[in-house]
Design a protein around this motif. Structure first.
Motif, short mmCIF file in Angstrom:
data_model
loop_
_atom_site.label_atom_id
_atom_site.label_comp_id
_atom_site.label_asym_id
_atom_site.label_seq_id
_atom_site.Cartn_x
_atom_site.Cartn_y
_atom_site.Cartn_z
N GLU A 1 -7.36 5.44 -7.02
CA GLU A 1 -7.52 5.75 -5.59
C GLU A 1 -8.67 4.93 -5.00
O GLU A 1 -8.55 4.34 -3.94
CB GLU A 1 -7.84 7.24 -5.42
N ILE A 2 -9.79 4.93 -5.73
CA ILE A 2 -11.00 4.26 -5.23
C ILE A 2 -10.75 2.77 -5.04
O ILE A 2 -11.14 2.19 -4.03
CB ILE A 2 -12.16 4.44 -6.25
N ARG A 3 -10.07 2.16 -6.02
CA ARG A 3 -9.91 0.70 -5.97
C ARG A 3 -9.05 0.24 -4.80
O ARG A 3 -9.11 -0.91 -4.39
CB ARG A 3 -9.31 0.19 -7.28
N GLN A 4 -8.24 1.16 -4.27
CA GLN A 4 -7.46 0.78 -3.09
C GLN A 4 -8.38 0.59 -1.89
O GLN A 4 -8.06 -0.12 -0.95
CB GLN A 4 -6.44 1.87 -2.76
N LYS A 5 -9.53 1.27 -1.93
CA LYS A 5 -10.45 1.18 -0.81
C LYS A 5 -11.52 0.12 -1.03
O LYS A 5 -12.27 -0.22 -0.12
CB LYS A 5 -11.12 2.54 -0.58
N LEU B 1 -3.51 -0.57 -9.32
CA LEU B 1 -2.41 -0.26 -10.23
C LEU B 1 -2.93 0.50 -11.45
O LEU B 1 -4.05 0.24 -11.91
CB LEU B 1 -1.74 -1.56 -10.71
N SER B 2 -2.10 1.40 -11.99
CA SER B 2 -2.45 2.07 -13.23
C SER B 2 -2.21 1.10 -14.38
O SER B 2 -1.58 0.06 -14.19
CB SER B 2 -1.56 3.30 -13.40
N SER B 3 -2.69 1.45 -15.57
CA SER B 3 -2.47 0.58 -16.73
C SER B 3 -0.97 0.34 -16.92
O SER B 3 -0.53 -0.78 -17.18
CB SER B 3 -3.04 1.21 -17.99
N LEU B 4 -0.21 1.41 -16.76
CA LEU B 4 1.25 1.30 -16.92
C LEU B 4 1.82 0.33 -15.89
O LEU B 4 2.68 -0.51 -16.20
CB LEU B 4 1.86 2.70 -16.73
N GLY B 5 1.35 0.44 -14.65
CA GLY B 5 1.80 -0.44 -13.58
C GLY B 5 1.45 -1.89 -13.85
O GLY B 5 2.24 -2.79 -13.60
N VAL B 6 0.24 -2.10 -14.38
CA VAL B 6 -0.18 -3.47 -14.70
C VAL B 6 0.76 -4.07 -15.74
O VAL B 6 1.20 -5.21 -15.61
CB VAL B 6 -1.65 -3.49 -15.20
N TYR B 7 1.09 -3.26 -16.76
CA TYR B 7 2.02 -3.76 -17.78
C TYR B 7 3.39 -4.02 -17.17
O TYR B 7 4.01 -5.06 -17.39
CB TYR B 7 2.14 -2.75 -18.93
N ARG B 8 3.86 -3.09 -16.39
CA ARG B 8 5.22 -3.17 -15.88
C ARG B 8 5.43 -4.32 -14.91
O ARG B 8 6.41 -5.06 -15.00
CB ARG B 8 5.55 -1.84 -15.19
N TYR B 9 4.51 -4.49 -13.98
CA TYR B 9 4.73 -5.48 -12.93
C TYR B 9 4.11 -6.84 -13.23
O TYR B 9 4.54 -7.85 -12.71
CB TYR B 9 4.19 -4.98 -11.59
#
Lengths: 250, 225
Positions: A83-87, B131-139
């Protein structure tokens, strides 16, 4: 630049301590960043400038002190970094575009997959931003077809498209051909004029003086001096700052 | 008749039998490659873990499959394990299990190599976007890793197709075994039968493996431009 000291504090660093393998990389750092303020961090290589920036969006864990963003502490285990990193937008020294995606795909990834925003709306914003940095005609190009300066401008657009509250720039021109430095700095200067809150780590002294509301000079992981650009460059308070500035003058 | 040895291919149901054998070969290869790839990708992801214990265990697994010949694995599984635990399975199933485990080990190493060759800042800039860790891997990481690992993966697939010929040794009637049977039956009448039958099998293997290689070349070209 207008006085922004009275603006509310957006990001506050309190007594920050960070170590690598038992060696202090950052020690006792105190810093408040007000809304709309441009803070430029200067210092010799390896002094901890980049580390400080990386701590601010959780890419490095800190071992002591606190970072407070919008009144909320960013330390402890249950911080929602996603959440934070989006900001907190960040642009790195190395061209960090994703090589398997086109420019526009790079830009859409965050807003679409992380923020789940409407594609048309993001497209509109992306088009506007790309136009502003003069790269709208390259939106379907792949990163390898772009020059270093173009890549960095795209990386800035990509970060801006997330609508961040604050932008962190980590030596974004350090790896660039000197001819391309200006086009990137112009974009950052434009953001400053629009009132974007920014923390900039750079070695471009002339640019620092021009863009900064405040200069923070860091050496050996400690803040040596904080002051207005004029004060810092014309009348530095510490001997260490004088030495540092001398290196940049022939 | 001697001058027309090629006729051995068309006698009776020889051709049909050869294709039947080929089907067994293709089936074993297909399931082994599919299962091996899936397990291998999982294995590759696990091997990028920071835990030293996990990496060590995976490493041992890989080395064990590399050092011990596949033929020995087939024997251990078919004659050893099944008897030991009184399991009744066909040679085909044993072959698929052994080849899948082998494929997973090799594929895991290819995937790990591809993931580790990606610059570290790709992960960081993905995270910086929220992105979450999973998102980083996926995309970000896996799509790039797939491009890098493709040559190695296709190479492994063709190796697996070729190695299936070892299943003869555990009684599976694959294309090579069918060929041997036909040769044994007709070699007195047609002394050149071995040449024609094995020549035909040679072409069959080529027909399976060549498109794989061609396809990987094409994908590589596509991703490069």
């Amino acid at each position: 630049m207008a006085n922004k000291e009275n603006n509310p504090v957006l990001l506050e660093v309190k007594n920050l301590y960070k170590e690598y393998d038992g060696r202090a990389a950052l020690d006792n750092i105190d810093l408040s960043i007000h809304k709309g303020e441009v803070v430029v961090v200067l210092g010799p290589s390896g002094c901890g400038k980049s580390t400080l920036l990386r701590c601010l969006n959780g890419l490095e864990m800190i071992q002591g002190g606190d970072i407070i963003f919008y009144g909320e502490s960013l330390t402890g285990k249950d911080v929602q970094w996603q959440e934070i990193r989006q900001k907190i937008g960040m642009v790195f020294q190395n061209y960090d575009l994703f090589p398997h995606m086109t420019v526009i795909e790079n830009i859409l990834l965050g807003p679409e997959k992380v923020q789940s925003r409407d594609r048309n709306e993001i497209m509109q914003q992306a088009t506007q931003l790309l136009d502003r940095v003069g790269l709208l005609d390259r939106k379907d190009a792949y990163p390898r077809q772009l020059s270093g300066g173009q890549k960095q401008r795209i990386a800035i657009v990509r970060a801006l498209c997330m609508n961040p509250e604050i932008m962190l720039f980590d030596e974004v021109t350090a790896a660039l051909d000197p001819e391309m430095v200006r086009e990137v700095l112009d974009v950052i200067l434009g953001l400053a004029k629009q009132g974007m809150t920014m923390v900039i780590v750079t070695h471009e002294m002339g640019f620092a003086r021009l863009v900064a509301d405040r200069i923070v000079f860091v050496d050996f992981g400690k803040v040596c001096e904080i002051g207005s650009p004029d004060e810092f460059f014309t009348n530095p308070k510490t001997e260490r700052t004088r030495q540092f500035l001398n290196i940049f003058q022939y | 008749m001697q001058s027309l040895g090629i006729n051995v291919l068309f006698e009776g149901i020889n051709l049909q039998r050869l294709f039947g054998g080929l089907l067994v070969t293709v089936e074993i290869a297909f399931f082994s490659i599919a299962i091996g790839s899936l397990l291998g990708i999982l294995m590759g992801l696990i091997r990028t873990s920071k835990s030293k214990t996990i990496c060590f265990v995976c490493r041992i697994y890989l080395e064990v499959f590399r050092i011990i010949p596949i033929l020995v694995w087939l024997f251990i599984a078919y004659f050893g394990v099944t008897r030991m635990f009184d399991i009744h399975v066909s040679g085909e199933v044993v072959a698929v299990v052994v080849f899948s485990l082998w494929g997973a080990a090799e594929m895991g190493d290819i995937v790990r190599g591809a993931l580790e060759s990606l610059p570290r800042h790709q992960m960081e800039s993905g995270k910086a976007l929220g992105l979450s860790s999973l998102g980083v891997y996926r995309y970000i990481l896996i799509p790039q890793a797939i491009r890098r690992m493709l040559p190695g993966a296709i190479n492994l697939a063709t190796r697996m197709v070729k190695t299936t010929s070892l299943v003869v040794m555990i009684g599976v009637i694959d294309v090579v075994k069918v060929g041997q049977q036909i040769i044994e039956l007709s070699t007195l009448r047609i002394p050149t039968a071995a040449f024609w039958i094995y020549g035909f099998i040679f072409i069959l293997y080529f027909i399976i493996c060549y498109p794989l290689a061609k396809w990987s070349k094409k994908l590589e070209m596509k991703w490069e431009s």
